[in-house]
Design a protein around this motif. Sequence first.
Motif, PDB file in Angstrom:
ATOM      1  N   TYR A  58       0.834  -1.205   0.000  1.00 19.30           N
ATOM      2  CA  TYR A  58       0.000   0.000   0.000  1.00 19.30           C
ATOM      3  C   TYR A  58       0.873   1.260   0.000  1.00 19.30           C
ATOM      4  CZ  TYR A  58      -2.605   3.969   1.618  1.00 19.30           C
ATOM      5  OH  TYR A  58      -3.113   5.241   1.708  1.00 19.30           O
ATOM      6  N   LEU A  68      -6.148   6.731   2.858  1.00 13.96           N
ATOM      7  CA  LEU A  68      -6.524   5.792   3.924  1.00 13.96           C
ATOM      8  C   LEU A  68      -6.937   6.652   5.126  1.00 13.96           C
ATOM      9  CD1 LEU A  68      -6.358   2.620   3.905  1.00 13.96           C
ATOM     10  CD2 LEU A  68      -4.276   2.856   5.265  1.00 13.96           C
ATOM     11  N   MET A 149      -9.369   3.990   0.578  1.00 13.76           N
ATOM     12  CA  MET A 149      -9.261   2.551   0.805  1.00 13.76           C
ATOM     13  C   MET A 149      -9.593   2.119   2.230  1.00 13.76           C
ATOM     14  SD  MET A 149      -5.942   1.294  -1.321  1.00 13.76           S
ATOM     15  CE  MET A 149      -6.145   0.765  -3.024  1.00 13.76           C
ATOM     16  N   SER A 150      -9.974   3.050   3.081  1.00 15.12           N
ATOM     17  CA  SER A 150     -10.189   2.708   4.486  1.00 15.12           C
ATOM     18  C   SER A 150     -11.195   1.578   4.679  1.00 15.12           C
ATOM     19  CB  SER A 150     -10.668   3.943   5.255  1.00 15.12           C
ATOM     20  OG  SER A 150      -9.772   5.011   5.133  1.00 15.12           O
ATOM     21  N   SER A 239      -4.488  -7.148  -0.155  1.00 13.20           N
ATOM     22  CA  SER A 239      -5.914  -7.416   0.086  1.00 13.20           C
ATOM     23  C   SER A 239      -6.147  -7.711   1.569  1.00 13.20           C
ATOM     24  CB  SER A 239      -6.385  -8.595  -0.762  1.00 13.20           C
ATOM     25  OG  SER A 239      -6.264  -8.321  -2.144  1.00 13.20           O
ATOM     26  N   LEU A 242      -5.878  -4.453   3.526  1.00 12.31           N
ATOM     27  CA  LEU A 242      -7.062  -3.619   3.379  1.00 12.31           C
ATOM     28  C   LEU A 242      -8.245  -4.193   4.154  1.00 12.31           C
ATOM     29  CD1 LEU A 242      -6.787  -2.614  -0.385  1.00 12.31           C
ATOM     30  CD2 LEU A 242      -6.280  -1.223   1.639  1.00 12.31           C
TER      31      LEU A 242
END
Length: 284
Positions: A58, A68, A149-150, A239, A242
């Motif tokens: 990230y 984020l 993306m949070s 992934s 996240l």
Amino acid sequence: MLRKLSVIAAAAGLLVAGAAGPALANGGALEAKDVHWSFEGPFGKFDQAQLQRGFKVYREVCSACHSLKLVAFRNLGDKGAPFYSEKYPNSNDNPWVKAIAKDYEVNDIDSETGDAIKRPATSADHFPSPFANEAAARASNGGALPPDMSLLAKAREAGPDYIYSLVTGYAEPPKGLTVPTGGHYNPYFPGDLTSAWHGDHKSVPKGGFIAMAPPLKADLVTFDDGTKSTLDQQAKDVSAFLMWAAEPKLEERKQTGFAVLIYLVLLSGLLYASYKTVWRNESH
């Protein structure tokens, strides 16, 4: 070095709004791949090493375009987080968290002059956005707005499976499909390709056009633990990270739920025993 990698992956990130199309509601994407995750099931837990690798993906790739904003640096040191350590129950004291925060700059106001300034972030700050505002974000991404993306892993139906499938699912467009300028064909991205398809109308391909170029490739990121940096590994790790960002209390929630179930079972047994005792000598 981080900035260099960010430039290489200038369009990096996930799930940017499709360049071709207004008609995403029709759907038509392939079903997300079924991936095994360590955090699945009632007793699943995050793999801390995987979370650390995912955070690096990230930071060095996705953060060039994606914010984020709901995650604070101190959250990285919370229990179950990528850099949690029993030595530092207060995550603000965690040296890894402090070191990561210092790599970022955040907006602030000079208390003496009132001028807008930049200062090194602290563990109390949230991850800063890579763009000053929405207009700047769209201008840097061909008109598409990179989503924050949070909560991404919880906002998509298949969660981390979808994110993994998307970043590993870019494919050559089938013959007869006209890809718009700035678009990329991905069979896992929801869209309606009818207007771009010049073949049999009964065999319109699955998927859609996404503005984001393939963000990951082998050896794009070097993992500190020596794990081989394949496309598949990077996709799985980011992934998982996240998923943690979207649900950082996942392990705590599962532990609480298990404790509640045990309590309910014991309470049910106690209530049944009480019932039998109270009504033992009564006819029914």
